[in-house]
Design a protein around this motif. Structure first.
Motif, PDB file in Angstrom:
ATOM      1  N   HIS A  91       0.814  -1.217   0.000  1.00  0.00           N
ATOM      2  CA  HIS A  91       0.000   0.000   0.000  1.00  0.00           C
ATOM      3  C   HIS A  91       0.844   1.262   0.000  1.00  0.00           C
ATOM      4  O   HIS A  91       0.308   2.346  -0.065  1.00  0.00           O
ATOM      5  N   THR A  92       2.160   1.109   0.073  1.00  0.00           N
ATOM      6  CA  THR A  92       3.085   2.233   0.184  1.00  0.00           C
ATOM      7  C   THR A  92       2.453   3.295   1.074  1.00  0.00           C
ATOM      8  O   THR A  92       1.854   2.981   2.080  1.00  0.00           O
ATOM      9  N   ASP A  93       2.656   4.533   0.745  1.00  0.00           N
ATOM     10  CA  ASP A  93       1.998   5.599   1.493  1.00  0.00           C
ATOM     11  C   ASP A  93       0.872   6.119   0.617  1.00  0.00           C
ATOM     12  O   ASP A  93       0.929   7.211   0.060  1.00  0.00           O
ATOM     13  N   ALA A  94      -0.156   5.299   0.473  1.00  0.00           N
ATOM     14  CA  ALA A  94      -1.244   5.569  -0.467  1.00  0.00           C
ATOM     15  C   ALA A  94      -1.961   6.876  -0.172  1.00  0.00           C
ATOM     16  O   ALA A  94      -2.385   7.577  -1.104  1.00  0.00           O
ATOM     17  N   ILE A  95      -2.103   7.225   1.086  1.00  0.00           N
ATOM     18  CA  ILE A  95      -2.795   8.469   1.417  1.00  0.00           C
ATOM     19  C   ILE A  95      -1.969   9.653   0.922  1.00  0.00           C
ATOM     20  O   ILE A  95      -2.510  10.596   0.338  1.00  0.00           O
ATOM     21  N   GLU A  96      -0.670   9.594   1.137  1.00  0.00           N
ATOM     22  CA  GLU A  96       0.227  10.659   0.665  1.00  0.00           C
ATOM     23  C   GLU A  96       0.087  10.833  -0.844  1.00  0.00           C
ATOM     24  O   GLU A  96      -0.042  11.944  -1.349  1.00  0.00           O
ATOM     25  N   LEU A  97       0.110   9.730  -1.565  1.00  0.00           N
ATOM     26  CA  LEU A  97       0.006   9.785  -3.022  1.00  0.00           C
ATOM     27  C   LEU A  97      -1.350  10.331  -3.453  1.00  0.00           C
ATOM     28  O   LEU A  97      -1.437  11.098  -4.417  1.00  0.00           O
ATOM     29  N   ALA A  98      -2.400   9.960  -2.749  1.00  0.00           N
ATOM     30  CA  ALA A  98      -3.728  10.481  -3.074  1.00  0.00           C
ATOM     31  C   ALA A  98      -3.794  11.989  -2.842  1.00  0.00           C
ATOM     32  O   ALA A  98      -4.429  12.716  -3.617  1.00  0.00           O
ATOM     33  N   MET A  99      -3.135  12.454  -1.792  1.00  0.00           N
ATOM     34  CA  MET A  99      -3.105  13.890  -1.530  1.00  0.00           C
ATOM     35  C   MET A  99      -2.401  14.613  -2.674  1.00  0.00           C
ATOM     36  O   MET A  99      -2.875  15.643  -3.167  1.00  0.00           O
ATOM     37  N   LEU A 100      -1.285  14.075  -3.104  1.00  0.00           N
ATOM     38  CA  LEU A 100      -0.548  14.699  -4.201  1.00  0.00           C
ATOM     39  C   LEU A 100      -1.355  14.679  -5.494  1.00  0.00           C
ATOM     40  O   LEU A 100      -1.330  15.641  -6.265  1.00  0.00           O
ATOM     41  N   ALA A 101      -2.095  13.601  -5.713  1.00  0.00           N
ATOM     42  CA  ALA A 101      -2.893  13.480  -6.932  1.00  0.00           C
ATOM     43  C   ALA A 101      -4.051  14.472  -6.964  1.00  0.00           C
ATOM     44  O   ALA A 101      -4.557  14.801  -8.037  1.00  0.00           O
ATOM     45  N   VAL A 150      -7.908  20.194  -0.335  1.00  0.00           N
ATOM     46  CA  VAL A 150      -6.582  19.591  -0.212  1.00  0.00           C
ATOM     47  C   VAL A 150      -5.472  20.632  -0.355  1.00  0.00           C
ATOM     48  O   VAL A 150      -4.487  20.611   0.393  1.00  0.00           O
ATOM     49  N   ALA A 151      -5.604  21.538  -1.311  1.00  0.00           N
ATOM     50  CA  ALA A 151      -4.522  22.469  -1.644  1.00  0.00           C
ATOM     51  C   ALA A 151      -3.939  23.212  -0.435  1.00  0.00           C
ATOM     52  O   ALA A 151      -2.713  23.184  -0.234  1.00  0.00           O
ATOM     53  N   PRO A 152      -4.751  23.857   0.400  1.00  0.00           N
ATOM     54  CA  PRO A 152      -4.137  24.591   1.514  1.00  0.00           C
ATOM     55  C   PRO A 152      -3.488  23.678   2.549  1.00  0.00           C
ATOM     56  O   PRO A 152      -2.450  24.015   3.121  1.00  0.00           O
ATOM     57  N   VAL A 153      -4.084  22.526   2.789  1.00  0.00           N
ATOM     58  CA  VAL A 153      -3.512  21.598   3.770  1.00  0.00           C
ATOM     59  C   VAL A 153      -2.208  21.014   3.231  1.00  0.00           C
ATOM     60  O   VAL A 153      -1.200  20.962   3.943  1.00  0.00           O
TER      61      VAL A 153
END
Length: 191
Positions: free
Chosen positions: A98-108, A115-118
């Protein structure tokens, strides 16, 4: 889990899990309620709407994936030990299916209005914190900033590689530790 016991934190955890699996589009009240064994009424007890849940989930992501890591790193006695623990911790988060799937989703979804300001705040905090470790090692502020950006970029790049082409990244804990050692060497060598 009985719905009477659900908390806002349970919902934000479920939302983050959904984001990791399918991005922001996966944050839908009915499927989350079903997964939690709850009703939509439980959701509306804690949140006014889906946007409020997303905002709460993003704050939790910031707390769990940045604040908690920094707190862990701050337990170390000196800047080099802090840098080593920081890089080891984030590199290990790229391991596994799952790597860091949440991190990647945030970047996507970096352009999403929630998402942008956070993401901008989290990224700047990570770079500033990492840069501060390099300053504590004696580097001038501008050079420390460059190395902080490089360190954060190395983590994000490895997370992307682990997701897109898992065979290209260090596969074992031993290999990842060797990667960390090499990265620390490159980042702390006078240049």
């Amino acid at each position: 889990m009985p719905s009477s016991r659900l908390t806002a934190d349970d919902w934000t955890a479920a939302a983050l899990d959904a984001i990791g699996r399918g991005g922001l589009a996966a944050v839908a009240v009915e499927p989350l309620a079903t997964g939690l064994g709850a009703t939509k009424g439980s959701f509306y007890w804690h949140f006014a709407n889906r946007d409020a849940l997303i905002e709460a989930a993003l704050l939790r992501w910031e707390r769990d994936h940045t604040d908690a890591v920094i707190s862990l790193v701050e337990t170390q006695p000196d800047p080099l030990a802090k840098l080593r623990l920081l890089i080891s911790t984030v590199i290990e988060s790229t391991a596994g299916p799952h790597t860091d799937a949440i991190e990647l989703a945030m970047l996507a979804t970096a352009g999403h209005p929630h998402v942008a300001p956070v993401l901008a705040r989290v990224t700047e905090r990570r770079v500033a914190y990492t840069s501060g470790l390099f300053e504590a090692l004696g580097l001038p502020p501008q050079e420390a900033r460059h190395r902080g950006v490089t360190a954060v970029s190395a983590y994000l790049g490895l997370a992307q590689l682990a997701h897109a082409a898992p065979r290209t990244v260090p596969a074992t804990s031993t290999d990842r530790q060797a990667y960390v050692d090499r990265l620390i060497g490159l980042l702390t060598t006078a240049g």
